[in-house]
Scaffold this motif. Structure first.
Motif, PDB file in Angstrom:
ATOM      1  N   GLY A   1      -1.776  55.419  52.321  1.00 38.21           N
ATOM      2  CA  GLY A   1      -2.172  54.635  53.093  1.00 38.21           C
ATOM      3  C   GLY A   1      -3.880  54.347  53.610  1.00 38.21           C
ATOM      4  N   LEU A   2      -4.020  54.189  55.250  1.00 39.25           N
ATOM      5  CA  LEU A   2      -5.741  53.544  54.849  1.00 39.25           C
ATOM      6  C   LEU A   2      -6.437  54.802  54.899  1.00 39.25           C
ATOM      7  CD1 LEU A   2      -6.159  50.602  55.022  1.00 39.25           C
ATOM      8  CD2 LEU A   2      -6.364  51.272  57.868  1.00 39.25           C
ATOM      9  N   GLU A   3      -7.061  55.083  53.633  1.00 38.39           N
ATOM     10  CA  GLU A   3      -8.450  55.475  53.155  1.00 38.39           C
ATOM     11  C   GLU A   3     -10.013  54.997  53.705  1.00 38.39           C
ATOM     12  OE1 GLU A   3      -7.336  58.093  49.692  1.00 38.39           O
ATOM     13  OE2 GLU A   3      -7.002  55.849  49.205  1.00 38.39           O
ATOM     14  N   LEU A   4     -10.036  55.804  54.422  1.00 35.25           N
ATOM     15  CA  LEU A   4     -12.191  55.102  54.572  1.00 35.25           C
ATOM     16  C   LEU A   4     -13.180  55.488  53.503  1.00 35.25           C
ATOM     17  CD1 LEU A   4     -14.005  53.743  56.350  1.00 35.25           C
ATOM     18  CD2 LEU A   4     -14.437  56.830  56.842  1.00 35.25           C
ATOM     19  N   LEU A   5     -13.407  54.434  53.001  1.00 34.17           N
ATOM     20  CA  LEU A   5     -13.957  54.725  51.354  1.00 34.17           C
ATOM     21  C   LEU A   5     -15.700  54.980  52.575  1.00 34.17           C
ATOM     22  CD1 LEU A   5     -12.987  51.462  49.073  1.00 34.17           C
ATOM     23  CD2 LEU A   5     -12.029  54.248  49.340  1.00 34.17           C
ATOM     24  N   ILE A   6     -16.311  54.060  52.720  1.00 31.00           N
ATOM     25  CA  ILE A   6     -17.395  53.988  53.771  1.00 31.00           C
ATOM     26  C   ILE A   6     -17.761  52.715  54.806  1.00 31.00           C
ATOM     27  CG2 ILE A   6     -18.376  51.938  51.812  1.00 31.00           C
ATOM     28  CD1 ILE A   6     -20.906  53.182  51.412  1.00 31.00           C
ATOM     29  N   TYR A   7     -19.224  53.978  55.549  1.00 27.57           N
ATOM     30  CA  TYR A   7     -18.856  52.579  56.091  1.00 27.57           C
ATOM     31  C   TYR A   7     -20.722  53.214  56.881  1.00 27.57           C
ATOM     32  CZ  TYR A   7     -19.841  56.549  60.133  1.00 27.57           C
ATOM     33  OH  TYR A   7     -19.814  57.970  60.992  1.00 27.57           O
ATOM     34  N   PHE A   8     -20.959  51.453  57.555  1.00 26.78           N
ATOM     35  CA  PHE A   8     -22.854  51.428  57.230  1.00 26.78           C
ATOM     36  C   PHE A   8     -22.878  51.111  59.007  1.00 26.78           C
ATOM     37  CE2 PHE A   8     -23.992  50.389  53.185  1.00 26.78           C
ATOM     38  CZ  PHE A   8     -22.374  50.317  52.610  1.00 26.78           C
ATOM     39  N   ASN A   9     -23.909  51.849  59.501  1.00 25.66           N
ATOM     40  CA  ASN A   9     -24.373  51.318  60.426  1.00 25.66           C
ATOM     41  C   ASN A   9     -25.821  50.823  60.387  1.00 25.66           C
ATOM     42  OD1 ASN A   9     -26.051  52.913  63.287  1.00 25.66           O
ATOM     43  ND2 ASN A   9     -25.026  50.997  63.376  1.00 25.66           N
ATOM     44  N   ASN A  10     -25.969  49.783  61.376  1.00 20.48           N
ATOM     45  CA  ASN A  10     -27.236  48.443  61.360  1.00 20.48           C
ATOM     46  C   ASN A  10     -27.223  48.089  59.523  1.00 20.48           C
ATOM     47  OD1 ASN A  10     -27.654  48.381  63.445  1.00 20.48           O
ATOM     48  ND2 ASN A  10     -28.116  50.567  64.274  1.00 20.48           N
ATOM     49  N   ASN A  11     -26.920  48.302  58.981  1.00 22.47           N
ATOM     50  CA  ASN A  11     -26.903  48.077  57.523  1.00 22.47           C
ATOM     51  C   ASN A  11     -27.030  49.078  56.662  1.00 22.47           C
ATOM     52  OD1 ASN A  11     -27.246  45.427  57.952  1.00 22.47           O
ATOM     53  ND2 ASN A  11     -29.073  45.210  57.898  1.00 22.47           N
ATOM     54  N   VAL A  12     -27.635  50.744  57.432  1.00 22.54           N
ATOM     55  CA  VAL A  12     -27.289  51.365  56.641  1.00 22.54           C
ATOM     56  C   VAL A  12     -26.522  52.545  56.318  1.00 22.54           C
ATOM     57  CG1 VAL A  12     -28.652  53.785  56.610  1.00 22.54           C
ATOM     58  CG2 VAL A  12     -29.830  51.816  57.444  1.00 22.54           C
ATOM     59  N   PRO A  13     -26.255  53.337  54.772  1.00 20.80           N
ATOM     60  CA  PRO A  13     -24.881  54.136  54.737  1.00 20.80           C
ATOM     61  C   PRO A  13     -25.004  55.130  55.683  1.00 20.80           C
ATOM     62  CG  PRO A  13     -26.348  53.800  52.823  1.00 20.80           C
ATOM     63  CD  PRO A  13     -26.883  52.891  53.564  1.00 20.80           C
ATOM     64  N   ILE A  14     -24.258  55.197  56.069  1.00 19.11           N
ATOM     65  CA  ILE A  14     -23.870  56.148  56.584  1.00 19.11           C
ATOM     66  C   ILE A  14     -22.541  57.841  55.742  1.00 19.11           C
ATOM     67  CG2 ILE A  14     -22.652  57.444  58.923  1.00 19.11           C
ATOM     68  CD1 ILE A  14     -25.373  55.339  59.540  1.00 19.11           C
ATOM     69  N   ASP A  15     -21.790  57.183  55.905  1.00 15.97           N
ATOM     70  CA  ASP A  15     -20.650  58.178  55.102  1.00 15.97           C
ATOM     71  C   ASP A  15     -20.599  57.824  54.256  1.00 15.97           C
ATOM     72  OD1 ASP A  15     -18.474  60.668  56.617  1.00 15.97           O
ATOM     73  OD2 ASP A  15     -18.779  60.163  54.766  1.00 15.97           O
ATOM     74  N   ASP A  16     -20.013  57.987  53.013  1.00 17.96           N
ATOM     75  CA  ASP A  16     -19.959  57.487  51.590  1.00 17.96           C
ATOM     76  C   ASP A  16     -19.202  58.415  50.883  1.00 17.96           C
ATOM     77  OD1 ASP A  16     -23.068  57.685  49.547  1.00 17.96           O
ATOM     78  OD2 ASP A  16     -21.654  59.500  50.784  1.00 17.96           O
ATOM     79  N   SER A  17     -18.528  59.527  52.018  1.00 16.42           N
ATOM     80  CA  SER A  17     -17.628  60.893  51.653  1.00 16.42           C
ATOM     81  C   SER A  17     -16.718  60.360  51.066  1.00 16.42           C
ATOM     82  CB  SER A  17     -17.751  61.790  52.222  1.00 16.42           C
ATOM     83  OG  SER A  17     -16.751  61.558  53.386  1.00 16.42           O
ATOM     84  N   GLY A  18     -16.528  59.290  50.889  1.00 17.89           N
ATOM     85  CA  GLY A  18     -14.341  58.812  50.655  1.00 17.89           C
ATOM     86  C   GLY A  18     -14.612  57.852  49.884  1.00 17.89           C
ATOM     87  N   MET A  19     -15.518  57.211  49.074  1.00 14.90           N
ATOM     88  CA  MET A  19     -15.847  56.764  47.772  1.00 14.90           C
ATOM     89  C   MET A  19     -15.495  57.994  46.842  1.00 14.90           C
ATOM     90  SD  MET A  19     -17.141  53.618  48.453  1.00 14.90           S
ATOM     91  CE  MET A  19     -18.555  52.887  47.718  1.00 14.90           C
TER      92      MET A  19
END
Lengths: 111, 114
Positions: free
Chosen positions: B42-60
């Motif tokens: 399905g749909l898996e979150l890899l990484i997300y950014f807030n104001n250009n800063v990586p917040i959570d990359d645990s899905g990479m």
């Protein structure tokens, strides 16, 4: 760990035959439950956000409802153009934007 | 306003090659997400950014994957070296913290690694 389970995996309806899709969830404090529609070859399209048990949202033939453990997407008198995969997602408490998606229900409406 | 823009729409590459996927979020959105979608998972979150800063990359999935957001209007997801199991559709999405947190998705990049 947050979990989202959608059922059924696939649903085939005759045009005009109303039905409901289910989204069961386990989350540490719900900050939002989202419904999306995804057409083949496209990205998910946002439909609704629900925040608290008892809340309902409507859009054309779709109505989303929310309880403390599950959400339903009711489809009234569906048309072939409603055929798509419907995804449910939850956002937990904690001030984060991370959401967990279910695997979706693939809906086919036959003319 | 234009939606989320992704390029390329399709990418076919050979195992071992470097792949770079690109995303332009909706103007004014301060969150950017990279997802991977497969039939199996399905749909898996890899990484997300807030104001250009990586917040959570645990899905990479592993060190072969990296993501950057050099400014508010551009992000890249790089896979080096690519493997056949990386074949999937990769989506970029953006959201606005001032709204109700719904995410708006791009059209996706279909990646095939042979």
């Amino acid at each position: 760990e947050d979990q989202v389970t959608q059922s059924p995996e696939a649903l085939r309806l005759q045009e005009g035959e109303s039905s409901s899709l289910n989204c069961s969830y386990t989350v540490s404090g719900l900050r939002g439950l989202f419904w999306y529609r995804q057409d083949p070859g496209k990205g998910p399209e946002f439909l609704f956000t629900l925040y608290s048990a008892g809340e309902e949202k409507e859009k054309e033939r779709l109505k989303a409802t929310l309880t403390k453990k599950e959400s339903f997407l009711h489809i009234t008198a569906p048309k072939p153009e409603d055929s798509a995969t419907y995804l449910c997602a939850v956002r937990p408490a904690g001030g984060y934007q991370k959401v967990t998606f279910g695997t979706g229900t693939k809906l086919q409406v036959i003319p | 306003d234009a939606g989320v823009i992704q390029s390329p729409r399709h990418e076919v590459t050979e195992m071992g090659q470097e792949v770079t996927l690109r995303c332009k979020p909706i103007s004014g959105h301060d969150y950017l997400f990279w997802y991977r979608q497969t039939m199996m998972r399905g749909l898996e979150l890899l990484i997300y950014f807030n104001n250009n800063v990586p917040i959570d990359d645990s899905g990479m999935p592993e060190d072969r994957f990296s993501a950057k957001m050099p400014n508010a209007s551009f992000s890249t997801l790089k896979i080096q070296p690519s493997e056949p199991r990386d074949s999937a559709v990769y989506f970029c999405a953006s959201s606005n913290s001032g709204s109700s947190y719904e995410q708006y998705f791009g059209p996706g990049t279909r990646l095939t690694v042979t």
